[in-house]
Motif scaffolding. Structure first.
Motif, short mmCIF file in Angstrom:
data_model
loop_
_atom_site.label_atom_id
_atom_site.label_comp_id
_atom_site.label_asym_id
_atom_site.label_seq_id
_atom_site.Cartn_x
_atom_site.Cartn_y
_atom_site.Cartn_z
N ASN A 111 77.83 -59.23 7.10
CA ASN A 111 77.57 -60.46 7.83
C ASN A 111 77.62 -61.64 6.86
O ASN A 111 77.19 -61.52 5.71
CB ASN A 111 76.23 -60.40 8.55
N ARG A 205 67.84 -59.02 2.40
CA ARG A 205 68.66 -60.22 2.36
C ARG A 205 70.05 -59.89 1.81
O ARG A 205 70.21 -58.93 1.05
CB ARG A 205 68.00 -61.29 1.50
N ASN A 206 71.02 -60.75 2.16
CA ASN A 206 72.35 -60.61 1.57
C ASN A 206 72.94 -61.98 1.28
O ASN A 206 72.53 -63.00 1.86
CB ASN A 206 73.29 -59.80 2.48
N ILE A 220 73.44 -57.11 -1.38
CA ILE A 220 72.50 -56.90 -0.28
C ILE A 220 71.37 -56.03 -0.80
O ILE A 220 71.60 -55.06 -1.53
CB ILE A 220 73.19 -56.27 0.95
N ASP A 247 71.99 -64.31 4.98
CA ASP A 247 70.99 -64.11 6.03
C ASP A 247 69.95 -63.10 5.57
O ASP A 247 70.06 -62.50 4.50
CB ASP A 247 71.65 -63.64 7.33
N SER A 251 70.66 -58.51 7.91
CA SER A 251 71.65 -58.26 6.86
C SER A 251 72.18 -56.84 6.96
O SER A 251 71.42 -55.88 7.15
CB SER A 251 71.02 -58.47 5.49
#
Length: 281
Positions: A111, A205-206, A220, A247, A251
């Motif tokens: 994503n 999170r990524n 990530i 995001d 993620s």
């Protein structure tokens, strides 16, 4: 008299049983609500899955990551949101399947930016040189608007960069792919000025970093991490002078066939890596 007393006692017992049953039902409902609230806040499903060739497992500040270092002289990278029918892919799993059905299997997908309820991007999206969503210079609430935010881009000459949004607006580079997100994690070697050393907001999170004109670094986390620590990963461990947050919570990373991190979460913009010159129209 005795019958009347017995009748009243019987009614009292029945009321007591009814009250106990009612209280039990309330308790069970409360426990179910607590369980649902906790489960809804759980981090994404960690699936496992074989890592694609450009990716490796890494650890930084006691947090496990998958790190993918993409040499654009060996791989192509692009940003995608919808298919030929104009409809959003909606998830990494659907995107992977669509690409495979077209004979264009991807090596990895992630994503790549925030989106509205209808899955349209919150900020800039450019696919194959066509602007699908405009640059967003607005001020508002949420991570996207935690200025400075920025744009990840691949120029038409194949070179890559991450630019702060206002710099992108001034330069208007000729790009093949671009996605806007926020906040910036690293800006010219400096951490975002609003980040705490290790804030209490922790999620899977990524994000993306750029090491040089030819090297994109995707990362990530496999467990929850603060924005401050995540930013230091890119600056201190991955040697990226500029990095951009994509995001949290939703993620996800796939290897083109199955999920590596994350689950069947909604996705707006998607970044994908393919074999060299495969991602062309």
């Amino acid at each position: 008299m005795g019958q009347a007393v017995g009748h009243h006692l019987s009614r009292g017992v029945m009321k007591g049983r009814y009250l106990a049953g009612f209280l039990l039902a309330v308790l069970l409902a409360a426990l179910a609500l607590i369980w649902w609230a906790k489960s809804s806040r759980q981090p994404p499903l960690i699936v496992g899955g074989e890592l694609p060739a450009p990716c490796r497992d890494a650890s930084f500040e006691a947090v496990a990551y998958v790190v993918c270092e993409i040499d654009l002289r060996s791989y192509d990278i692009g940003v995608f949101q919808s298919g030929a029918d104009g409809k959003a892919f909606g998830s990494l799993e659907k995107f992977d399947k669509a690409m495979a059905d077209q004979g264009r299997p991807v090596l990895l997908a992630m994503n790549a930016g925030m989106y509205h309820q209808d899955l349209t991007p919150v900020g800039l999206l450019v696919e194959y040189g066509q602007e699908k969503a405009p640059l967003n210079l607005a001020d508002s609430e949420g991570n996207f608007f935690l200025k400075p935010n920025g744009v990840f881009l691949v120029r038409k000459d194949g070179k890559t960069a991450i630019m702060e949004t206002s710099a992108y607006a001034a330069a208007r580079p000729d790009v093949m792919f671009a996605t806007q997100s926020g906040p910036m994690l690293v800006i010219d070697g400096r951490l975002h000025p609003r980040f705490e050393q290790n804030g209490t907001s922790r999620y899977i999170r990524n994000g993306v970093g750029v090491r040089d004109d030819n090297t994109v670094v995707l990362a990530i986390s496999r467990s929850e991490v603060s924005l401050g620590s995540f930013a230091r990963l890119f600056r201190d461990a991955l040697d990226c002078r500029n990095a951009l947050f994509f995001d949290g919570v939703v993620s996800a990373l796939s290897n083109g066939e199955r999920m590596i991190v994350g689950g069947s979460y909604l996705a707006g913009p998607i970044i994908a890596v393919t074999g060299k010159k495969l991602a062309t129209q």
